[in-house]
Design a protein around this motif. Structure first.
Motif, PDB file in Angstrom:
ATOM      1  N   ILE A  36       0.888  -1.136   0.064  1.00  0.00           N
ATOM      2  CA  ILE A  36      -0.101  -0.215   0.113  1.00  0.00           C
ATOM      3  C   ILE A  36       0.818   1.471  -0.111  1.00  0.00           C
ATOM      4  O   ILE A  36       1.963   1.146   0.434  1.00  0.00           O
ATOM      5  CB  ILE A  36      -0.787  -0.037   1.066  1.00  0.00           C
ATOM      6  CG1 ILE A  36      -0.143  -0.056   2.639  1.00  0.00           C
ATOM      7  CG2 ILE A  36      -2.060  -0.941   1.251  1.00  0.00           C
ATOM      8  CD1 ILE A  36      -0.884   0.429   3.700  1.00  0.00           C
ATOM      9  N   ILE A  37       0.412   2.330  -0.509  1.00  0.00           N
ATOM     10  CA  ILE A  37       0.661   3.610  -0.303  1.00  0.00           C
ATOM     11  C   ILE A  37      -0.507   4.399   0.450  1.00  0.00           C
ATOM     12  O   ILE A  37      -1.735   4.320   0.062  1.00  0.00           O
ATOM     13  CB  ILE A  37       1.046   4.229  -1.606  1.00  0.00           C
ATOM     14  CG1 ILE A  37       2.194   3.336  -2.219  1.00  0.00           C
ATOM     15  CG2 ILE A  37       1.326   5.861  -1.671  1.00  0.00           C
ATOM     16  CD1 ILE A  37       2.633   3.988  -3.751  1.00  0.00           C
ATOM     17  N   VAL A  38      -0.050   5.249   1.571  1.00  0.00           N
ATOM     18  CA  VAL A  38      -1.087   6.077   2.180  1.00  0.00           C
ATOM     19  C   VAL A  38      -0.754   7.394   1.905  1.00  0.00           C
ATOM     20  O   VAL A  38       0.315   7.992   2.217  1.00  0.00           O
ATOM     21  CB  VAL A  38      -0.814   5.697   3.575  1.00  0.00           C
ATOM     22  CG1 VAL A  38      -2.031   6.453   4.543  1.00  0.00           C
ATOM     23  CG2 VAL A  38      -1.278   4.290   3.934  1.00  0.00           C
ATOM     24  N   ASN A  57     -10.458  14.176  14.474  1.00  0.00           N
ATOM     25  CA  ASN A  57     -11.854  14.276  13.894  1.00  0.00           C
ATOM     26  C   ASN A  57     -11.813  14.713  12.371  1.00  0.00           C
ATOM     27  O   ASN A  57     -11.325  15.849  12.098  1.00  0.00           O
ATOM     28  CB  ASN A  57     -12.853  15.126  14.754  1.00  0.00           C
ATOM     29  CG  ASN A  57     -14.381  14.521  14.390  1.00  0.00           C
ATOM     30  OD1 ASN A  57     -14.487  13.424  14.233  1.00  0.00           O
ATOM     31  ND2 ASN A  57     -14.972  15.398  14.376  1.00  0.00           N
ATOM     32  N   ASN A  58     -12.576  13.955  11.484  1.00  0.00           N
ATOM     33  CA  ASN A  58     -12.800  14.462  10.053  1.00  0.00           C
ATOM     34  C   ASN A  58     -11.632  14.281   9.271  1.00  0.00           C
ATOM     35  O   ASN A  58     -11.392  14.914   7.955  1.00  0.00           O
ATOM     36  CB  ASN A  58     -13.457  15.736   9.964  1.00  0.00           C
ATOM     37  CG  ASN A  58     -14.602  15.688  10.499  1.00  0.00           C
ATOM     38  OD1 ASN A  58     -15.143  14.800  10.230  1.00  0.00           O
ATOM     39  ND2 ASN A  58     -15.252  16.755  10.957  1.00  0.00           N
ATOM     40  N   ASP A  59     -10.364  13.877   9.526  1.00  0.00           N
ATOM     41  CA  ASP A  59      -9.217  13.766   8.716  1.00  0.00           C
ATOM     42  C   ASP A  59      -9.484  12.532   7.479  1.00  0.00           C
ATOM     43  O   ASP A  59     -10.477  11.943   7.510  1.00  0.00           O
ATOM     44  CB  ASP A  59      -8.045  13.006   9.586  1.00  0.00           C
ATOM     45  CG  ASP A  59      -7.413  14.104  10.364  1.00  0.00           C
ATOM     46  OD1 ASP A  59      -7.534  15.010  10.343  1.00  0.00           O
ATOM     47  OD2 ASP A  59      -6.474  13.468  11.105  1.00  0.00           O
ATOM     48  N   TYR A  60      -8.896  12.747   6.691  1.00  0.00           N
ATOM     49  CA  TYR A  60      -8.940  12.170   5.429  1.00  0.00           C
ATOM     50  C   TYR A  60      -7.658  11.427   4.950  1.00  0.00           C
ATOM     51  O   TYR A  60      -6.564  12.092   4.890  1.00  0.00           O
ATOM     52  CB  TYR A  60      -9.368  12.950   4.256  1.00  0.00           C
ATOM     53  CG  TYR A  60      -9.761  12.301   3.112  1.00  0.00           C
ATOM     54  CD1 TYR A  60     -10.891  11.583   2.760  1.00  0.00           C
ATOM     55  CD2 TYR A  60      -8.598  12.216   2.066  1.00  0.00           C
ATOM     56  CE1 TYR A  60     -11.103  10.701   1.639  1.00  0.00           C
ATOM     57  CE2 TYR A  60      -9.053  11.476   0.872  1.00  0.00           C
ATOM     58  CZ  TYR A  60     -10.031  10.784   0.654  1.00  0.00           C
ATOM     59  OH  TYR A  60     -10.186  10.274  -0.456  1.00  0.00           O
ATOM     60  N   ILE A  61      -8.040  10.197   4.611  1.00  0.00           N
ATOM     61  CA  ILE A  61      -6.644   9.288   4.205  1.00  0.00           C
ATOM     62  C   ILE A  61      -7.143   8.661   3.030  1.00  0.00           C
ATOM     63  O   ILE A  61      -8.360   8.380   2.909  1.00  0.00           O
ATOM     64  CB  ILE A  61      -6.101   8.639   5.304  1.00  0.00           C
ATOM     65  CG1 ILE A  61      -7.086   7.281   5.594  1.00  0.00           C
ATOM     66  CG2 ILE A  61      -5.627   9.305   6.470  1.00  0.00           C
ATOM     67  CD1 ILE A  61      -6.124   6.441   6.389  1.00  0.00           C
ATOM     68  N   GLU A  62      -6.070   8.462   1.989  1.00  0.00           N
ATOM     69  CA  GLU A  62      -6.428   7.722   0.838  1.00  0.00           C
ATOM     70  C   GLU A  62      -5.338   6.421   0.873  1.00  0.00           C
ATOM     71  O   GLU A  62      -4.234   6.600   1.095  1.00  0.00           O
ATOM     72  CB  GLU A  62      -6.163   8.478  -0.031  1.00  0.00           C
ATOM     73  CG  GLU A  62      -6.335   7.883  -1.612  1.00  0.00           C
ATOM     74  CD  GLU A  62      -7.652   8.027  -1.958  1.00  0.00           C
ATOM     75  OE1 GLU A  62      -8.213   6.980  -2.772  1.00  0.00           O
ATOM     76  OE2 GLU A  62      -8.500   8.820  -1.604  1.00  0.00           O
ATOM     77  N   ILE A  63      -5.696   5.399   0.940  1.00  0.00           N
ATOM     78  CA  ILE A  63      -5.047   4.146   0.802  1.00  0.00           C
ATOM     79  C   ILE A  63      -5.015   3.417  -0.329  1.00  0.00           C
ATOM     80  O   ILE A  63      -5.941   3.156  -1.053  1.00  0.00           O
ATOM     81  CB  ILE A  63      -5.381   2.910   2.071  1.00  0.00           C
ATOM     82  CG1 ILE A  63      -5.432   3.599   3.570  1.00  0.00           C
ATOM     83  CG2 ILE A  63      -4.568   1.828   1.865  1.00  0.00           C
ATOM     84  CD1 ILE A  63      -5.943   2.793   4.375  1.00  0.00           C
ATOM     85  N   ILE A  64      -4.097   3.529  -0.976  1.00  0.00           N
ATOM     86  CA  ILE A  64      -3.677   2.763  -2.523  1.00  0.00           C
ATOM     87  C   ILE A  64      -3.035   1.541  -2.335  1.00  0.00           C
ATOM     88  O   ILE A  64      -2.007   1.536  -1.942  1.00  0.00           O
ATOM     89  CB  ILE A  64      -2.879   3.928  -3.207  1.00  0.00           C
ATOM     90  CG1 ILE A  64      -3.668   5.419  -3.376  1.00  0.00           C
ATOM     91  CG2 ILE A  64      -2.828   3.268  -4.870  1.00  0.00           C
ATOM     92  CD1 ILE A  64      -2.815   6.364  -3.890  1.00  0.00           C
ATOM     93  N   THR A  65      -3.733   0.600  -2.885  1.00  0.00           N
ATOM     94  CA  THR A  65      -3.322  -0.646  -3.100  1.00  0.00           C
ATOM     95  C   THR A  65      -2.527  -1.025  -4.534  1.00  0.00           C
ATOM     96  O   THR A  65      -3.171  -0.654  -5.464  1.00  0.00           O
ATOM     97  CB  THR A  65      -4.157  -1.799  -3.045  1.00  0.00           C
ATOM     98  OG1 THR A  65      -5.100  -1.624  -1.610  1.00  0.00           O
ATOM     99  CG2 THR A  65      -3.855  -3.108  -2.781  1.00  0.00           C
ATOM    100  N   ILE A  66      -1.195  -1.298  -4.152  1.00  0.00           N
ATOM    101  CA  ILE A  66      -0.345  -1.811  -5.177  1.00  0.00           C
ATOM    102  C   ILE A  66      -0.510  -3.224  -5.734  1.00  0.00           C
ATOM    103  O   ILE A  66      -0.593  -4.060  -5.153  1.00  0.00           O
ATOM    104  CB  ILE A  66       1.016  -1.494  -4.955  1.00  0.00           C
ATOM    105  CG1 ILE A  66       1.312  -0.269  -4.397  1.00  0.00           C
ATOM    106  CG2 ILE A  66       1.905  -1.994  -5.943  1.00  0.00           C
ATOM    107  CD1 ILE A  66       2.817   0.011  -3.653  1.00  0.00           C
ATOM    108  N   VAL A  67      -0.779  -3.193  -6.923  1.00  0.00           N
ATOM    109  CA  VAL A  67      -1.199  -4.649  -7.583  1.00  0.00           C
ATOM    110  C   VAL A  67      -0.306  -4.809  -8.887  1.00  0.00           C
ATOM    111  O   VAL A  67      -0.067  -4.146  -9.547  1.00  0.00           O
ATOM    112  CB  VAL A  67      -2.884  -4.624  -8.218  1.00  0.00           C
ATOM    113  CG1 VAL A  67      -2.788  -5.869  -8.951  1.00  0.00           C
ATOM    114  CG2 VAL A  67      -3.559  -4.234  -6.967  1.00  0.00           C
ATOM    115  N   GLY A  68       0.385  -6.013  -8.457  1.00  0.00           N
ATOM    116  CA  GLY A  68       1.334  -6.579  -9.497  1.00  0.00           C
ATOM    117  C   GLY A  68       0.701  -7.520 -10.595  1.00  0.00           C
ATOM    118  O   GLY A  68      -0.480  -8.008 -10.431  1.00  0.00           O
ATOM    119  N   GLY A  69       1.310  -7.469 -11.766  1.00  0.00           N
ATOM    120  CA  GLY A  69       1.021  -8.230 -12.784  1.00  0.00           C
ATOM    121  C   GLY A  69       1.652  -8.097 -13.967  1.00  0.00           C
ATOM    122  O   GLY A  69       2.620  -7.294 -13.903  1.00  0.00           O
ATOM    123  N   GLY A  70       1.326  -8.706 -15.110  1.00  0.00           N
ATOM    124  CA  GLY A  70       2.033  -8.204 -16.269  1.00  0.00           C
ATOM    125  C   GLY A  70       1.231  -8.844 -17.496  1.00  0.00           C
ATOM    126  O   GLY A  70      -0.005  -8.588 -17.561  1.00  0.00           O
TER     127      GLY A  70
END
Length: 70
Positions: A36-38, A57-70
């Protein structure tokens, strides 16, 4: 002091205990920390800082999942 408050994870509200760090949250959500990247306050957070970041309170985070592939 509030015991619980709401943060937003990828635009979805999440009720969070005030003592939860970002690392606690990731483990609670059963997310693989290695894939992940946060983003918090428009900045990418280094994994070494996950245990030191606590929410407001009311914080915002984005969690990005790294997906491998080819």
């Amino acid at each position: 002091m509030q015991k619980y408050f709401t943060i937003f994870i990828n635009d979805e509200p999440f009720n969070c205990h005030s003592s939860m760090s970002l690392l606690d949250l990731i483990y609670y959500l059963n997310i693989d920390i290695n894939n992940i990247i946060v983003q918090y306050d428009y900045e990418v957070i280094d994994k070494s800082q996950f245990d030191f970041l606590f929410f407001k309170n009311n914080d915002y985070i984005e969690i990005i999942t790294i997906v491998g592939g080819g």
